[in-house]
Design a protein around this motif. Sequence first.
Motif, mmCIF file in Angstrom:
data_model
loop_
_atom_site.group_PDB
_atom_site.id
_atom_site.type_symbol
_atom_site.label_atom_id
_atom_site.label_comp_id
_atom_site.label_asym_id
_atom_site.label_seq_id
_atom_site.Cartn_x
_atom_site.Cartn_y
_atom_site.Cartn_z
ATOM 1 N N UNK A 69 0.829 -1.210 0.000
ATOM 2 C CA UNK A 69 0.000 0.000 0.000
ATOM 3 C C UNK A 69 0.857 1.251 0.000
ATOM 4 N N UNK A 70 0.477 2.205 -0.844
ATOM 5 C CA UNK A 70 1.077 3.537 -0.812
ATOM 6 C C UNK A 70 -0.060 4.540 -0.736
ATOM 7 N N UNK A 71 -0.119 5.256 0.380
ATOM 8 C CA UNK A 71 -1.162 6.272 0.536
ATOM 9 C C UNK A 71 -0.580 7.470 1.270
ATOM 10 N N UNK A 72 -0.698 8.637 0.639
ATOM 11 C CA UNK A 72 -0.248 9.874 1.257
ATOM 12 C C UNK A 72 -1.395 10.869 1.259
ATOM 13 N N UNK A 73 -1.662 11.520 2.395
ATOM 14 C CA UNK A 73 -2.676 12.580 2.394
ATOM 15 C C UNK A 73 -2.175 13.770 1.586
ATOM 16 N N UNK A 74 -3.075 14.580 1.031
ATOM 17 C CA UNK A 74 -2.666 15.738 0.229
ATOM 18 C C UNK A 74 -1.680 16.634 0.965
ATOM 19 N N UNK A 75 -0.600 16.983 0.273
ATOM 20 C CA UNK A 75 0.415 17.866 0.840
ATOM 21 C C UNK A 75 1.536 17.158 1.559
ATOM 22 N N UNK A 76 1.404 15.839 1.754
ATOM 23 C CA UNK A 76 2.430 15.095 2.486
ATOM 24 C C UNK A 76 3.651 14.837 1.614
ATOM 25 N N UNK A 86 -1.272 19.011 -3.444
ATOM 26 C CA UNK A 86 -2.491 19.660 -2.990
ATOM 27 C C UNK A 86 -3.311 20.085 -4.210
ATOM 28 N N UNK A 87 -4.624 20.291 -4.061
ATOM 29 C CA UNK A 87 -5.452 20.699 -5.204
ATOM 30 C C UNK A 87 -4.939 21.948 -5.917
ATOM 31 N N UNK A 88 -4.413 22.927 -5.154
ATOM 32 C CA UNK A 88 -3.940 24.166 -5.781
ATOM 33 C C UNK A 88 -2.744 23.915 -6.699
ATOM 34 N N UNK A 89 -2.022 22.829 -6.444
ATOM 35 C CA UNK A 89 -0.856 22.479 -7.252
ATOM 36 C C UNK A 89 -1.269 22.287 -8.714
ATOM 37 N N UNK A 90 -2.267 21.445 -8.933
ATOM 38 C CA UNK A 90 -2.695 21.154 -10.296
ATOM 39 C C UNK A 90 -3.250 22.367 -11.012
ATOM 40 N N UNK A 91 -3.953 23.214 -10.286
ATOM 41 C CA UNK A 91 -4.531 24.398 -10.914
ATOM 42 C C UNK A 91 -3.447 25.351 -11.388
ATOM 43 N N UNK A 92 -2.448 25.567 -10.554
ATOM 44 C CA UNK A 92 -1.366 26.477 -10.937
ATOM 45 C C UNK A 92 -0.561 25.921 -12.102
ATOM 46 N N UNK A 93 -0.308 24.624 -12.083
ATOM 47 C CA UNK A 93 0.399 23.993 -13.209
ATOM 48 C C UNK A 93 -0.356 24.231 -14.512
ATOM 49 N N UNK A 94 -1.663 24.002 -14.465
ATOM 50 C CA UNK A 94 -2.484 24.143 -15.663
ATOM 51 C C UNK A 94 -2.444 25.562 -16.215
ATOM 52 N N UNK A 95 -2.570 26.553 -15.326
ATOM 53 C CA UNK A 95 -2.572 27.951 -15.767
ATOM 54 C C UNK A 95 -1.227 28.328 -16.372
#
Length: 212
Positions: free
Chosen positions: A9-16, A55-64
């Motif tokens: 198993x590999x599980x990391x909470x967002x931002x970890x 984190x969710x903001x990561x993907x948004x900034x990458x996209x922009x």
Amino acid sequence: MFAVVTPDTIHLPPGAVVRLPGSWQDYQALNEQLGDRSSPRIKYRDGEILLMAPLPEHGRKVSVIADVVKVLLDHLGREYEAFTPITMELPQESGIEPDYCFYIENWEAIAGKDRINWGVDPSPDLVVEIDITSYTDVNDYLPYRVPEVWLFRKNQLVIYRLQGDIYTIETSSRYFPNTKVSEVVTECLKIAYERNTSAAIRELRQKLASEN
């Protein structure tokens, strides 16, 4: 919620961010375990494996920011290839997953290829990285000799250019020497967060067209 990294198993909470001592073989095993999952991201350097769940903001900034690059390239009439996700690897030495990468001067060398042979085929001309969790190190791209890296950190875009064997901070991009890239990115992100991404990109296109 805790990070879990086991053979099953590999599980990391967002931002970890998880740092593990490990060999190249360990890195490959974890990569195989992750398969085609986009998260967590993984990289290898100097006997160390790093895992990071964006984190969710990561993907948004990458996209922009990637959209900004595409608009600027289109405005200049430049041909290019763009990739995300992509894994860059030099066996026993390095493994890394850039947020977004562009082939601009060398697009013909990899056009139509399903796989890139790192160390033989050219590296991307431009890499875009978003660093929110102190996971990114521009020097990770030294083994690949990527000419230019854009690192967005603490709400500021920093342009790094390869000079010999080091990256130096520059005020302009070699690919857009007549554009204040940092200001353009800041303004587009501001509009994207206040309204939406499409409005930010549409306004950038209109601004560039009015300058002709």
